[in-house]
Design a protein around this motif. Structure first.
Motif, PDB file in Angstrom:
ATOM      1  N   SER A  25       0.979  -0.734  -0.014  1.00 48.80           N
ATOM      2  CA  SER A  25      -0.055  -0.259   0.363  1.00 48.80           C
ATOM      3  C   SER A  25       0.795   1.173  -0.333  1.00 48.80           C
ATOM      4  O   SER A  25       1.808   0.914  -0.002  1.00 48.80           O
ATOM      5  N   GLY A  26       0.401   1.750  -0.060  1.00 48.63           N
ATOM      6  CA  GLY A  26       0.999   3.209  -0.545  1.00 48.63           C
ATOM      7  C   GLY A  26       0.657   4.429   1.395  1.00 48.63           C
ATOM      8  O   GLY A  26       0.507   3.600   2.022  1.00 48.63           O
ATOM      9  N   ILE A  27       0.584   5.829   0.619  1.00 46.02           N
ATOM     10  CA  ILE A  27       0.485   6.698   1.943  1.00 46.02           C
ATOM     11  C   ILE A  27      -0.869   7.020   1.823  1.00 46.02           C
ATOM     12  O   ILE A  27      -1.391   7.465   0.823  1.00 46.02           O
ATOM     13  N   GLY A  28      -1.499   7.503   2.603  1.00 45.57           N
ATOM     14  CA  GLY A  28      -3.175   8.088   2.940  1.00 45.57           C
ATOM     15  C   GLY A  28      -4.141   7.114   3.977  1.00 45.57           C
ATOM     16  O   GLY A  28      -3.469   5.752   3.960  1.00 45.57           O
ATOM     17  N   CYS A  29      -4.824   7.970   3.640  1.00 43.85           N
ATOM     18  CA  CYS A  29      -6.412   6.818   4.934  1.00 43.85           C
ATOM     19  C   CYS A  29      -6.256   5.193   3.876  1.00 43.85           C
ATOM     20  O   CYS A  29      -5.649   4.020   4.613  1.00 43.85           O
ATOM     21  N   SER A  30      -6.210   4.845   2.177  1.00 43.85           N
ATOM     22  CA  SER A  30      -6.443   3.959   1.237  1.00 43.85           C
ATOM     23  C   SER A  30      -4.631   2.937   2.234  1.00 43.85           C
ATOM     24  O   SER A  30      -4.283   1.906   2.384  1.00 43.85           O
ATOM     25  N   GLY A  31      -3.746   3.635   2.509  1.00 42.06           N
ATOM     26  CA  GLY A  31      -2.430   3.080   2.979  1.00 42.06           C
ATOM     27  C   GLY A  31      -2.571   1.884   4.162  1.00 42.06           C
ATOM     28  O   GLY A  31      -1.642   1.177   4.152  1.00 42.06           O
ATOM     29  N   LYS A  32      -3.530   2.210   5.308  1.00 44.15           N
ATOM     30  CA  LYS A  32      -3.593   1.350   6.255  1.00 44.15           C
ATOM     31  C   LYS A  32      -4.392   0.265   6.323  1.00 44.15           C
ATOM     32  O   LYS A  32      -3.967  -0.642   6.526  1.00 44.15           O
ATOM     33  N   THR A  33      -4.746  -0.499   4.541  1.00 45.99           N
ATOM     34  CA  THR A  33      -5.162  -1.495   4.116  1.00 45.99           C
ATOM     35  C   THR A  33      -4.949  -2.879   4.653  1.00 45.99           C
ATOM     36  O   THR A  33      -5.046  -3.373   4.871  1.00 45.99           O
ATOM     37  N   ALA A  34      -3.515  -2.337   3.889  1.00 47.24           N
ATOM     38  CA  ALA A  34      -2.020  -3.681   4.263  1.00 47.24           C
ATOM     39  C   ALA A  34      -2.258  -3.950   5.339  1.00 47.24           C
ATOM     40  O   ALA A  34      -1.556  -4.796   5.561  1.00 47.24           O
TER      41      ALA A  34
END
Lengths: 639, 321
Positions: B47-56
């Motif tokens: 995952s990258g950085i940002g809200c979506s990054g926490k998916t990992a």
């Protein structure tokens, strides 16, 4: 150095005209005769046309650097004649008579400032501002100057081959020039022809024509040049176990031997040669196993290059990237990610002169402090520097072991000088390469695997991707033992200790002999790092041979963490400390001062983009010994 | 015993805002892995950085939470070093199409075998709502001091023209369709891209769940509303390149590009483009490295008893003086 044969040979021409092939032929012939060879290439950031030259030193004894000046020069273009005639004081110059009438103003590629200085110099001596003036100046300095018609050699070749079109094959001027000079030096024609066959092994027809050209050049040399003042007489043949290597072969073959199986890169001078070499040797034989391979990926930028190498390392492959200063600047953020996630990684950093694009094809050692500090925040790393090509082979394997054992990024410092040398060295011994992958987990773990488990010596088991029962998390955020994000102050402090304690661990566990090397003895002590090793060792010999004092030299190989106590031990009894490096500010000097609590007494520095010659370095060291040196001695030799 | 959906969930606290569209994407990823029966150790979320990054951190397979914009390089490196892994890369639209846009294009050209999902909400959430690359020109969300002055990136169009070989769009509140698309993306041989429209309830007050559901269409509340979202498959759209002839290829690329430009009253979802006639990167590697698939970089033997086992003598022989 009585009785020693030591000849410096210079060839120059426009970029793309085969200067490098000519140097390869000369070096190959000398190596096959049993001489030690050390050569370096200087070139512009350009594809075709700008001035490029090669100085190769062939000697009966070991050579590790260039000297100032040359004993023989061959010039097949005007710029080489104009720029380098003064390098050959008292030696021999062979040049193409076709350029006789050319003036400085005819050479569009010459830097304006350089042309102005040269013109003023010739005019000041009352000489024409062109080739005729250069010839007169050279003769005035006692140099034997021979004009040979390269065109006439081509014509006789065309006649012999029955092919009139060969009259216009000026691209063979490089081989004609090399052969003329090699004939004058007394190198047997067959040695030259064998080196030509080898240089053009992939193109037999080109090899055949060039061999014929060499033969015509040898006849022309007999009648028009005779013997040069310096000679390279036949010796016993190639020395056993000797290689003729290019600068990048050490790290490239070192990576293959060390088991690096993934290299990602973005094209950049002078680093790309290593990656291209790996790309041309992808399939590998492996003892006791099926064939292996190195996957080389050319990326869209250096951020991607380091990112891919990190991804591959997490997957379990020994992984690396290779770059120069501008690329390394882009890698800084990812370097920190590798640091906080304890990812083993080797970054081979072939330095050149910065800042920004700087002198893109020229030498420099300006990135030491950047390598030590690159990236925001605090994380462990090892910065390691090789002093020569042979060392770089063994050092590459060490760097991978350090990365795996301490789970840190390792920056392996190389530079343009090392990258663009051609030299004879002992055949690399792969049997001396050991591999230690540290706490790499490749089989099912017990219950509750935690990648960043605290305790013990701070180095936790590192599972590769795909191990059942050993799933893990990584994040650039501070994380807990499982690898999940945390901002807890207690865990933060523990994780900082876990990571940063590794530098002390490495310093204690890595053998002293790998951290620094002592050469010689004496009260005057040189401290230096990287590619200055060759010029320093040769300069020390020169100073001693000239009746000067013995000096000692401490080559610091591990620059970070800095081996302060071992270096202090090596410097016991030294009264004068001399820092030698190719940068403006004395970067090792700064590391030395902060680690040792004492500044070097003198700095010998060079930042023209050209590597130090042993000659100019010996001069500065004599001034240090004689008490006439300033605090900063700045070297400037070289075009 | 086959893993169940709960096996793919970690106990890590999810701190996304209530009502965030990203929950739908997270659920769909977990359901996809469970339904496909992917063993936990054989999958990794990058995952990258940002809200979506926490998916990992929320999916119970190996999770690699990388740097802002850099998820694709990390993920491709891992996928190339061990092609046996199922690699799913996730990130936001700012992450992938702003700071990481260069990697997006380069990844398309490579066509490495993995899936990439963008959580597309039009704003930079964690930094309090700045305009992101997919926000339309002139749009003024409540967190912007003035209307957006930049033209928007077209994620589907960019993917199609960059060489991605599976390109789809889904909507985070239609989890069933989303899950089916993610499964197809993971199964795809080559690089698959899924643009997921995911309303940000905190900072994007324009492209809200209500807006996607038809708010603002038909000029009033009530019966006239119709969802803006429609499915390409419902209109008989065929995204698949069957023969790889130039004519067909151009037609499929053209229709995907043309549909990707639809926005506003009618927003297409589904698979825009699907081309398995292009050799994935690992296939291209096999031209140079014959046993790449059987002995990939991460799994090779390089030592025995601590001694290096690679034979470098051919290279050294080449250099003998």
């Amino acid at each position: 150095m009585a009785g020693r044969v030591d000849v410096s040979w210079l060839v120059g021409g426009p970029q793309g005209s085969g200067v490098e092939s000519a140097a390869g032929i000369f070096s190959g012939a000398c190596a096959s005769m049993g001489y030690h060879v050390f050569g370096k290439r200087e070139f512009y950031s350009n594809i075709k046309g700008e001035h490029s030259y090669f100085v190769v030193r062939a000697s009966s004894g070991e050579v590790r650097s260039n000297v100032s000046g040359a004993d023989i020069m061959v010039a097949y273009d005007t710029e080489t004649m104009l720029r380098h005639h003064a390098d050959v004081r008292g030696g021999t110059i062979i040049y193409d008579s076709g350029m006789q009438k050319a003036m400085i103003s005819d050479v569009a590629t010459m830097d304006r400032d350089y042309a102005a200085r040269l013109g003023a110099e010739l005019a000041g001596a009352g000489r024409p501002e062109g080739v005729e003036g250069a010839v007169a100046a050279a003769r005035g300095a006692g140099t034997a100057v021979h004009a040979v018609s390269f065109r006439a050699i081509l014509s006789s070749l065309a006649e012999e081959a029955g092919n009139p079109r060969l009259r216009g094959m000026t691209r063979m001027f490089n081989v004609i020039g090399a052969s003329l000079s090699m004939a004058a030096l007394g190198i047997p024609e067959e040695a030259t022809r064998a080196a030509i066959r080898r240089a053009f092994a992939a193109k037999p027809e080109v090899a055949r024509l060039n061999e014929m050209a060499a033969s015509r050049a040898y006849s022309a040399a007999r009648s028009e040049v005779g013997r040069a003042r310096a000679t390279l007489a036949p010796r016993g043949g190639p020395r056993e176990g000797t290689m003729l290597a290019q600068g990048y072969h050490g790290t490239a073959i070192g990576k293959i031997a060390a088991g690096c199986r993934f290299q990602s890169y973005y094209p950049i001078t002078p680093a790309s040669d290593e990656s291209v070499y790996l790309e041309s040797h992808v399939e590998l034989g492996v003892a006791g196993s099926r064939p292996g391979s190195t996957l080389v990926v050319q990326c869209e930028d250096e951020i991607s290059a380091i990112g891919m190498a990190i991804g591959s390392s997490i997957a379990g492959a020994r992984s690396s990237t290779c770059t120069s200063g501008p690329g390394f600047s882009l890698m800084a953020e990812c370097l920190g990610w590798a640091g906080i996630n304890e990812v083993p990684l080797v970054i081979t950093l072939y330095q050149r002169s910065g800042p920004a694009t700087g002198l893109p094809t020229r030498h420099g050692q300006d990135d030491l402090l950047f390598a030590v500090h690159a990236g925001h925040g605090e994380f462990p790393r090892i910065v390691y520097a090789s002093g020569d090509v042979e060392e770089s082979f063994y050092d590459t394997a060490r760097c991978f072991n350090y990365a795996d054992v301490y789970q840190v990024p390792v920056i392996h410092m190389m530079d343009k000088y090392l990258a663009s040398t051609i030299l004879t060295c002992r055949r690399f011994e792969a049997s001396r390469v050991s591999i230690d992958r540290g706490r790499l987990l490749t089989r099912r773990a017990g219950e509750g695997y935690r990648r960043f488990a605290l305790g013990g010596d701070g180095i936790s088991e590192r599972a590769r991707l795909g191990v059942e029962g050993a799933e893990f998390w990584c994040t650039g955020d501070e994380h807990d033992e499982a690898g999940h994000i945390t901002e807890d102050p207690v865990v933060r402090a523990e994780m900082m200790r876990k990571r940063l304690s590794r530098e002390g661990l490495a310093l204690r566990a890595i053998p002293d002999a790998e951290q620094a090397t002592l050469y010689g003895s004496g009260e005057i002590a040189i401290v230096s790092w990287g590619s200055t090793k060759g010029p320093i060792l040769d300069a020390l010999e020169e100073v001693r041979a000239g009746g000067g004092p013995e000096m000692r030299f401490v080559q610091v190989k591990m620059l970070h963490p800095f081996p302060a106590s071992y270096v202090a031990h090596l410097l016991e009894g030294a009264t004068t400390i001399v820092d030698v490096e190719s940068n403006y500010t004395g970067q090792l000097g700064a590391l030395f001062a902060r680690s040792m609590g004492r500044e070097p007494d003198h700095y010998i520095l060079k930042y023209t983009g050209r590597a130090m010659t042993s000659t100019e370095l010996a001069g500065a060291l004599r001034r240090v010994a004689g008490g006439t040196a300033g605090r900063r001695e700045v070297l400037t030799y070289g075009a | 015993m086959a893993p169940s959906l709960s096996d793919y969930k970690t106990g890590v606290h999810n701190d996304w805002c209530p009502g965030c569209g990203d929950f739908g994407i997270l659920n769909a990823i977990q359901m996809s892995l469970a339904e496909m029966g992917v063993a936990r150790h054989e999958a990794a979320i990058f995952s990258g950085i940002g809200c979506s990054g926490k998916t990992a951190h929320f999916v119970n397979v190996t999770g690699i939470h990388t740097l802002h914009g850099r998820v694709l390089p990390f993920a491709q490196g891992a996928a190339l070093a061990n092609p046996n892994m199922r690699i799913v890369a996730v990130g936001g639209d700012g992450d992938g199409l702003g700071i990481g846009a260069g990697h997006f294009v380069a990844a398309g050209r490579r066509n490495v075998n993995m899936a990439y999902i963008i959580f597309d909400n039009g704003v930079y959430g964690l930094t309090k709502g700045q305009a992101s690359p997919t926000l339309k020109l002139g749009t003024k969300t409540k967190s912007l001091p003035s209307p957006n002055v930049n033209y928007n990136v077209n994620p589907v169009g960019l993917a199609v023209t960059s060489g991605f070989t599976f390109v789809a769009r889904a909507y985070s509140y239609d989890v069933r369709q989303l899950k089916d698309i993610i499964k197809a993306a993971i199964a795809h041989e080559g690089l698959a891209f899924v643009d997921v429209l995911s309303p940000c309830p905190t900072y994007n007050d324009i492209n809200t769940r209500d807006w996607y559901a038809g708010g603002g269409t038909g000029g009033g509340d009530g019966a006239e509303r119709h969802s803006r979202i429609y499915r390409l498959e419902d209109e008989g759209y065929d995204p698949v390149v069957h023969f790889a002839g130039a004519g067909e290829l151009n037609e499929k690329l053209g229709q995907a590009l043309s549909r990707s430009l639809e926005w506003g009253e009618r927003i297409p979802t589904g698979v825009f483009y699907h081309n398995e006639t292009v050799t994935p990167y690992d296939g291209r590697i096999r031209d140079q490295i014959r046993n790449y698939a059987e002995n990939p970089p991460a799994l090779q033997a390089i030592e025995s008893g601590g001694r290096a086992t690679t034979d470098v003598s051919p290279m050294l022989d080449e250099l003998a003086a």
